[in-house]
Design a protein around this motif. Structure first.
Motif, short mmCIF file in Angstrom:
data_model
loop_
_atom_site.label_atom_id
_atom_site.label_comp_id
_atom_site.label_asym_id
_atom_site.label_seq_id
_atom_site.Cartn_x
_atom_site.Cartn_y
_atom_site.Cartn_z
N ALA A 77 -22.69 1.90 -60.52
CA ALA A 77 -21.49 2.37 -61.22
C ALA A 77 -20.19 2.08 -60.46
O ALA A 77 -19.13 1.96 -61.07
CB ALA A 77 -21.60 3.87 -61.50
N GLY A 78 -20.28 1.96 -59.13
CA GLY A 78 -19.10 1.70 -58.34
C GLY A 78 -18.69 0.24 -58.27
O GLY A 78 -17.64 -0.08 -57.68
N ASP A 79 -19.47 -0.65 -58.87
CA ASP A 79 -19.12 -2.08 -58.85
C ASP A 79 -17.80 -2.31 -59.57
O ASP A 79 -17.62 -1.86 -60.71
CB ASP A 79 -20.22 -2.92 -59.51
N GLU A 80 -16.90 -3.02 -58.93
CA GLU A 80 -15.56 -3.24 -59.48
C GLU A 80 -15.39 -4.63 -60.07
O GLU A 80 -14.26 -5.03 -60.37
CB GLU A 80 -14.52 -3.00 -58.39
N LYS A 81 -16.49 -5.36 -60.26
CA LYS A 81 -16.39 -6.74 -60.74
C LYS A 81 -17.07 -6.93 -62.09
O LYS A 81 -17.54 -8.01 -62.42
CB LYS A 81 -16.96 -7.69 -59.69
N VAL A 82 -17.12 -5.87 -62.87
CA VAL A 82 -17.70 -5.89 -64.21
C VAL A 82 -16.58 -5.69 -65.23
O VAL A 82 -15.68 -4.86 -65.02
CB VAL A 82 -18.78 -4.80 -64.36
N ALA A 83 -16.63 -6.41 -66.33
CA ALA A 83 -15.53 -6.39 -67.30
C ALA A 83 -15.58 -5.17 -68.21
O ALA A 83 -16.63 -4.62 -68.51
CB ALA A 83 -15.55 -7.66 -68.13
N ALA A 84 -14.40 -4.79 -68.65
CA ALA A 84 -14.23 -3.76 -69.68
C ALA A 84 -14.12 -4.44 -71.04
O ALA A 84 -13.38 -5.41 -71.20
CB ALA A 84 -12.96 -2.96 -69.40
N GLU A 141 -15.24 7.74 -64.73
CA GLU A 141 -13.85 7.29 -64.63
C GLU A 141 -13.54 6.23 -65.69
O GLU A 141 -12.42 6.14 -66.18
CB GLU A 141 -13.59 6.74 -63.24
N TYR A 142 -14.54 5.43 -66.04
CA TYR A 142 -14.35 4.40 -67.05
C TYR A 142 -13.95 5.02 -68.38
O TYR A 142 -13.00 4.57 -69.05
CB TYR A 142 -15.64 3.59 -67.20
N LEU A 187 -21.73 -1.19 -70.62
CA LEU A 187 -22.07 -0.32 -71.73
C LEU A 187 -21.88 1.13 -71.24
O LEU A 187 -21.68 1.37 -70.06
CB LEU A 187 -23.51 -0.56 -72.16
N ARG A 188 -21.97 2.10 -72.13
CA ARG A 188 -21.78 3.48 -71.69
C ARG A 188 -23.09 4.17 -71.30
O ARG A 188 -23.08 5.25 -70.72
CB ARG A 188 -21.04 4.30 -72.75
N SER A 189 -24.22 3.56 -71.62
CA SER A 189 -25.53 4.17 -71.36
C SER A 189 -25.88 4.13 -69.88
O SER A 189 -25.43 3.25 -69.15
CB SER A 189 -26.61 3.43 -72.15
N ARG A 204 -13.07 -3.19 -64.21
CA ARG A 204 -13.08 -1.79 -63.78
C ARG A 204 -14.45 -1.41 -63.24
O ARG A 204 -15.46 -1.97 -63.65
CB ARG A 204 -12.81 -0.87 -64.98
N CYS A 205 -14.48 -0.42 -62.37
CA CYS A 205 -15.79 0.19 -62.06
C CYS A 205 -16.09 1.22 -63.13
O CYS A 205 -15.19 1.70 -63.83
CB CYS A 205 -15.79 0.81 -60.65
N TYR A 206 -17.36 1.56 -63.26
CA TYR A 206 -17.77 2.60 -64.21
C TYR A 206 -17.42 3.97 -63.65
O TYR A 206 -16.91 4.84 -64.35
CB TYR A 206 -19.28 2.48 -64.47
N HIS A 207 -17.70 4.13 -62.35
CA HIS A 207 -17.33 5.37 -61.67
C HIS A 207 -17.39 5.13 -60.17
O HIS A 207 -18.35 4.54 -59.68
CB HIS A 207 -18.28 6.52 -62.04
#
Length: 198
Positions: free
Chosen positions: A183-190, A67-68, A157-159, A52-55
């Protein structure tokens, strides 16, 4: 394994999500027990369970309005847990302090059923690089997230990170990145966390 009998550092199953590459059926989610008290346990998914992206976009953002956070407490929460399981997931009051190195705003405290760990929490509960490393599920890997040759991946992380449009992350190697990723990167894991009543 019953949640009431889990020790810190052990694995337990709770909820279910799409884990296989074809994503047609859900399988049990495996969690690491990070902490426990007389009434509850703090759990973190063992693997990167989605990508997911963070935002989206490039504007300033904090955890509260990301958005995350909306996805974790909305679509993921609804998909991963049964009605009975939802009854056991406690609302957690999360502090969101500023980034100490770069003084980016952490934003307001939030109340979450599902959340990402903060910089302080990840350093406390996962004190060494090996304990912070994770690999993606086949479902997540199929989304073409960033992975190292050993299949370890970044996770959010959320920070806040170095800029207000960055969020802190954990690198492939398990190093904590206060700089973070865009934050817009879509290649980071949740890698969700929850606190569950026992």
């Amino acid at each position: 394994m019953a949640l009431s009998s889990t020790d810190i550092g052990s694995r337990t199953e709770f909820g279910s999500y799409f884990l296989s590459e074809n994503a047609t059926t859900k399988d049990p989610l495996t969690w690491i027990v990070l902490d426990r008290d007389a009434e509850s346990v703090l759990l973190l998914t063992e693997f990167g369970i989605d990508c997911r992206c963070y935002h989206p976009g490039c504007g300033d953002i904090t955890w509260e309005n990301s958005e995350y956070r909306s996805w974790l407490n909305g679509e993921f929460y609804s998909t991963a847990f049964s009605a009975d399981e939802k009854e056991l997931i406690l609302e957690t009051v999360n502090r969101n302090p500023d980034n100490e190195l770069y003084h980016t705003r952490g934003g307001n405290d939030t109340r979450d059923r599902v959340f990402a760990l903060s910089l302080d929490e990840v350093k406390h509960y996962l004190p060494d690089t090996r304990s912070r490393q994770t690999t993606p599920t086949p479902f997540t890997l199929a989304k073409n997230l960033w992975t190292h040759k050993d299949k370890t991946c970044y996770w959010w992380l959320r920070s806040p990170g170095i800029m207000q449009y960055n969020a802190a992350t954990i690198y492939y190697s398990g190093l904590v990145s206060d700089i973070g990723c865009f934050a817009g990167d879509e290649k980071v894991a949740a890698r969700p966390a929850i606190r569950v009543r026992i």
